[in-house]
Design a protein around this motif. Structure first.
Motif, short mmCIF file in Angstrom:
data_model
loop_
_atom_site.label_atom_id
_atom_site.label_comp_id
_atom_site.label_asym_id
_atom_site.label_seq_id
_atom_site.Cartn_x
_atom_site.Cartn_y
_atom_site.Cartn_z
N ALA A 108 0.84 -1.20 0.00
CA ALA A 108 0.00 0.00 0.00
C ALA A 108 0.88 1.25 0.00
O ALA A 108 2.09 1.18 0.25
CB ALA A 108 -0.90 -0.02 1.22
N PHE A 109 0.25 2.39 -0.25
CA PHE A 109 1.04 3.62 -0.40
C PHE A 109 1.50 4.23 0.92
O PHE A 109 2.44 5.00 0.95
CB PHE A 109 0.22 4.67 -1.18
N ASN A 110 0.81 3.88 2.00
CA ASN A 110 0.98 4.71 3.20
C ASN A 110 2.31 4.51 3.93
O ASN A 110 2.81 5.46 4.54
CB ASN A 110 -0.20 4.50 4.16
N GLN A 114 -5.86 -6.03 4.54
CA GLN A 114 -6.61 -4.96 3.88
C GLN A 114 -7.26 -4.04 4.91
O GLN A 114 -7.15 -4.26 6.10
CB GLN A 114 -7.62 -5.55 2.90
N ASP A 115 -7.91 -3.01 4.37
CA ASP A 115 -8.47 -1.98 5.25
C ASP A 115 -9.36 -2.58 6.33
O ASP A 115 -10.00 -3.60 6.12
CB ASP A 115 -9.24 -0.94 4.44
N SER A 116 -9.40 -1.94 7.48
CA SER A 116 -10.26 -2.45 8.54
C SER A 116 -10.76 -1.31 9.41
O SER A 116 -10.15 -0.26 9.47
CB SER A 116 -9.53 -3.50 9.37
N LYS A 125 -3.40 5.27 8.25
CA LYS A 125 -2.75 4.11 8.87
C LYS A 125 -3.77 3.00 8.88
O LYS A 125 -4.90 3.21 9.32
CB LYS A 125 -2.34 4.47 10.30
N CYS A 126 -3.34 1.79 8.47
CA CYS A 126 -4.29 0.69 8.42
C CYS A 126 -4.83 0.37 9.81
O CYS A 126 -5.91 -0.18 9.95
CB CYS A 126 -3.61 -0.54 7.84
N THR A 127 -4.06 0.71 10.84
CA THR A 127 -4.48 0.37 12.20
C THR A 127 -5.16 1.54 12.92
O THR A 127 -5.52 1.42 14.09
CB THR A 127 -3.24 -0.03 13.02
P1 NAP Z 1 -4.91 -0.22 -3.24
O1 NAP Z 1 -5.44 0.76 -4.18
O2 NAP Z 1 -5.67 -1.45 -3.03
O3 NAP Z 1 -3.44 -0.53 -3.73
C1 NAP Z 1 -2.61 -1.39 -3.00
C2 NAP Z 1 -1.54 -1.95 -3.92
O4 NAP Z 1 -2.15 -2.80 -4.87
C3 NAP Z 1 -0.80 -0.90 -4.71
O5 NAP Z 1 0.53 -1.28 -4.81
C4 NAP Z 1 -1.48 -0.97 -6.07
O6 NAP Z 1 -0.65 -0.52 -7.12
C5 NAP Z 1 -1.72 -2.44 -6.18
N1 NAP Z 1 -2.76 -2.83 -7.11
C6 NAP Z 1 -3.95 -2.24 -7.33
N2 NAP Z 1 -4.63 -2.95 -8.25
C7 NAP Z 1 -3.86 -4.01 -8.60
C8 NAP Z 1 -4.01 -5.09 -9.50
N3 NAP Z 1 -5.10 -5.26 -10.21
N4 NAP Z 1 -3.01 -5.97 -9.62
C9 NAP Z 1 -1.88 -5.85 -8.91
N5 NAP Z 1 -1.68 -4.83 -8.04
C10 NAP Z 1 -2.66 -3.92 -7.88
O7 NAP Z 1 -4.69 0.42 -1.80
P2 NAP Z 1 -3.93 1.77 -1.44
O8 NAP Z 1 -4.83 2.87 -1.84
O9 NAP Z 1 -2.54 1.79 -1.90
O10 NAP Z 1 -3.85 1.63 0.11
C11 NAP Z 1 -4.83 2.11 0.97
C12 NAP Z 1 -5.60 0.99 1.58
O11 NAP Z 1 -4.72 0.00 2.11
C13 NAP Z 1 -6.44 1.43 2.75
O12 NAP Z 1 -7.73 0.93 2.58
C14 NAP Z 1 -5.79 0.81 3.97
O13 NAP Z 1 -6.65 0.48 5.00
C15 NAP Z 1 -5.14 -0.39 3.42
N6 NAP Z 1 -3.97 -0.74 4.19
C16 NAP Z 1 -4.01 -1.90 4.91
C17 NAP Z 1 -2.90 -2.27 5.66
C18 NAP Z 1 -2.88 -3.55 6.44
O14 NAP Z 1 -1.82 -3.95 6.91
N7 NAP Z 1 -3.98 -4.23 6.60
C19 NAP Z 1 -1.77 -1.48 5.67
C20 NAP Z 1 -1.77 -0.31 4.94
C21 NAP Z 1 -2.88 0.04 4.20
P3 NAP Z 1 -0.77 0.95 -7.74
O15 NAP Z 1 -0.46 1.90 -6.66
O16 NAP Z 1 0.23 0.94 -8.82
O17 NAP Z 1 -2.18 1.08 -8.22
#
Ligand code: NAP
Length: 682
Positions: free
Chosen positions: A164-166, A265-267, A302-304
């Motif tokens: 994820a980006f964060n 994933q997000d929670s 932050k995911c948490t």
């Molecule tokens: P995202 O849009 O789902 O992207 C996450 C990653 O997946 C990025 O590297 C993205 O690449 C890639 N991706 C997207 N579509 C894909 C596909 N079809 N095939 C392969 N890779 C793909 O999430 P985000 O916006 O970066 O992150 C925010 C979310 O992450 C929030 O909802 C947050 O809660 C969650 N998060 C969860 C945790 C945890 O540990 N549970 C930790 C941090 C964040 P691109 O950037 O190139 O699109």
């Protein structure tokens, strides 16, 4: 505002087959969160993803598998030290993601710290070998000639990490540490919007030359057709949104190959103010601190982070007032300034997402602090499109609300609600259908226990805090390498870190059956039933490297007298009736009369096996798994068998020897069994 020239724009390259690759023709603009300018380009068009997997599997995997867990742990430590030396470069770049210096400590220093913890666990909790022994030996036959043992070995594929980006650094290193420790190469794909920070970190690691070729490759941009090439030996480990997580876990090739998929994933994480907490107590201040910290750190991305705040109905007003006062003091601004508490969201698009989320929540909540109007910030070259103020909502009817428990605006946003009783609070924490963490501020043990029993199944981590632990506590939102990070259901159903548990995602557990002798060969650990070899030379006179597994010392025997028992009792003060009073001992179901102290037996055993002269044994560092099995009466005799069970190097001067010790009586019946640990010089 001065525009960046094409020359200043970072070309975020990919690292593929041991080479840096130019940005592909699909290059995407990446904008600074704080200036709004395009600062980088990333794109992966043209990469040969099948060749990447092949390179990892044919080069990186075999090289890593030649290294023992200890070698890999040393490599992780060296990587951490190298990154520490160069972390300033990463700090500088990270401001453009909107993060403050305090946020960098979580991302960059937190990532380095995670490498260090895995390095230390690899050395202390894993063997200096390539086979990890999981659990105890299983007796599968009456005489012990056929036994079972679970062992874990490295998967022979590649780990694909999609992040994820964060947290561009921590998010990458928390996956990389257990993967490399497992002996598996990685292909890392950071989120594009902050990929320039992850790329800089990978660049440092490649420059360090600490990793074998093929152990680490980087995709800056999309993953192309990579997932079509994964097999049952590969692992996909994903962190990101629920939508992407669902899409990836249902990828047809991953399903047909039964590829392991770990999803974070997000929670909708929550915090509960215990019913015992008064509003004038230190716990209440702690609660307010935790909530404000979670809402504003990393601008709530932050995911948490805490999204739902549960307080007793009678404390709703006071809590809103206290949180509003504290949030009102939050300085939102240029993340590069020390005076700033909260920087920007990662992009203007992210801010739009958060505002859209708030609009959905509006039907169920009222905003009691903050708003989404544009933030006015003064500063050179600042563009305020990605900045926002923290927003606190109140939900008056949390039982009827739906979005409040399901929707995660990924920014500085949380919703407060009242609860009627502890069960009601727990029921609401569980309504997110799975979270990474829930916290409870309480001093009441019963509340804590109830939360674990009624809520444990819904949360990956439960964090309790109060005045006793607050000084040293690590914070609701900090995942720790020692504990699992992940959660059921909505949180992705995955589990990362958790010490050695996290390494196991990248290893195969196999139940091995065979003779004790074969198991010694496989595990490099002596087991009962395997050959014991007696040598003339006392093992305590032999240096660490000269000792062989199964090498055994059989001592002479010694008779235990009543006078020994009485002397030991009077000398130590242990005059327990079973040693001193025949009649009382007879009334005890375990003893045939007066018996020797267990500690007397241990002491006499040491007297039987110790070689007194100065030699390679430096110290006795402990006993494990001690069991007293048969009572010893006056007149019985004991002898000892001491067998080399396992050897683990600890540093360049000495290593730990684990000895299997049996104390036997005159009828060869086992009186006591334990494992003795000594440090022996090389
Ligand atoms: P995202 O849009 O789902 O992207 C996450 C990653 O997946 C990025 O590297 C993205 O690449 C890639 N991706 C997207 N579509 C894909 C596909 N079809 N095939 C392969 N890779 C793909 O999430 P985000 O916006 O970066 O992150 C925010 C979310 O992450 C929030 O909802 C947050 O809660 C969650 N998060 C969860 C945790 C945890 O540990 N549970 C930790 C941090 C964040 P691109 O950037 O190139 O699109």
């Amino acid at each position: 505002m001065s525009l960046k020239s094409e020359h200043d724009i970072i070309q975020v390259k990919s690292f593929v087959l041991g080479q840096w690759h130019e940005v592909g023709t699909d290059a995407r603009d990446i904008r600074s969160a704080i200036t709004g300018q395009v600062i980088a380009h990333a794109g992966s068009a043209g990469l040969d993803f099948a060749a990447m997997r092949d390179y990892a599997v044919t080069q990186g995997g075999p090289a890593l598998r030649k290294m023992s867990f200890h070698d890999r742990a040393r490599m992780l430590k060296a990587m951490a030290l190298f990154l520490t030396e160069h972390k300033q470069t990463l700090y500088e770049l990270s401001f453009d993601t909107g993060a403050t210096q305090k946020d960098h400590l979580i991302d960059i220093d937190g990532g380095i710290g995670t490498l260090l913890v895995f390095a230390s666990k690899g050395r202390r909790e894993m063997p200096n070998s390539t086979v990890y022994v999981d659990g105890e030996l299983e007796q599968l036959s009456r005489s012990g000639s056929f036994v079972g043992q679970h062992v874990c070995t490295s998967l022979q594929g590649v780990a694909v990490h999609i992040n994820a980006f964060n947290f561009p650094v921590w998010g990458m290193l928390e996956k990389l540490a257990p993967t490399l420790l497992a002996g598996v190469p990685a292909i890392v794909k950071p989120a594009t919007s902050t990929s320039y920070v992850a790329e800089a970190c990978v660049r440092l690691l490649i420059e360090s030359q600490l990793l074998p070729s093929g152990a680490l490759q980087l995709i800056s941009g999309g993953t192309g057709d990579l997932l079509n090439h994964l097999t049952g030996q590969d692992v996909l480990s994903f962190t990101g949104s629920q939508a992407t997580g669902t899409q990836l876990r249902s990828h047809p090739n991953l399903l047909s190959q039964a590829t392991r998929v770990v999803v974070e994933q997000d929670s909708l994480n929550s915090t509960v103010l215990g019913p015992d907490v008064e509003t004038n107590s230190v716990e209440f201040e702690l609660f307010v601190d935790e909530v404000v910290g979670e809402m504003t750190t990393k601008a709530g991305q932050k995911c948490t982070a805490i999204r739902r705040i549960m307080v007793p109905e009678s404390r709703v007003e006071a809590t809103i007032a206290a949180l509003s006062t504290r949030l009102g003091k939050t300085v939102v601004g240029d993340p590069r300034l020390d005076s700033t508490d909260m920087g920007a969201l990662v992009s203007a698009a992210q801010r739009k997402d958060v505002v859209a989320g708030l609009e959905k929540l509006a039907g169920e909540t009222e905003t009691v602090f903050g708003d989404v109007s544009p933030v006015r910030i003064q500063g050179p070259e600042l563009c305020t499109d990605a900045f926002m103020n923290p927003v606190l909502n109140y939900c008056a009817d949390p039982d009827k609300a739906i979005h409040v428990h399901e929707l995660e605006p990924f920014g500085p946003v949380a919703t407060l609600m009242g609860y009627r009783c502890v069960s009601h609070a727990i029921e609401m924490t569980n309504r997110s259908q799975g979270s990474l963490v829930a916290s409870v501020i309480t001093q009441d043990n019963e509340v804590a226990r109830q939360m674990v029993i009624e809520g444990g199944a819904y949360h990956g981590r439960l964090y309790f805090n109060n005045r006793d632990s607050m000084q040293e506590s690590t914070g609701h939102g900090s995942p720790l390498p020692h504990l699992v990070h992940g959660g059921p259901g909505r949180a992705g159903g995955g589990e990362e870190m958790g010490g050695v548990r996290g390494v196991m995602h990248y290893m195969q557990r196999t139940g091995v059956q065979g003779s004790p002798e074969l198991l010694v060969g496989i595990t490099q650990r002596w087991v009962p039933g395997a050959t014991k070899v007696e040598e003339v030379e006392h093992p305590f006179t032999q240096a660490f490297h000269s000792l062989n597994l199964g090498q055994t010392l059989k001592t002479r025997s010694r008779t235990i007298t009543l006078s020994d028992i009485e002397q030991f009792a009077n000398f130590t003060g242990d005059t327990f009736y079973a040693h001193m009073d025949h009649e009382a001992a007879l009334r005890n179901p375990f003893f045939p009369g007066r018996v020797a102290h267990g500690y007397l037996l241990l002491s006499f055993a040491a007297g039987l096996f110790v070689e007194p002269n100065e030699g390679p044994v430096l110290a006795n560092t402990g006993l494990d798994k001690l069991r007293f099995l048969t009572p010893v009466e006056p007149g019985d005799s004991i002898a000892v068998q001491l067998t080399v069970k396992e050897k683990t190097p600890r540093n360049d001067q000495y290593g730990e020897v684990r000895w299997h010790v049996c104390i036997l009586n005159q009828s060869e019946k086992m009186v006591a069994e334990y494992e003795l640990l000594t440090m022996n010089s090389y």
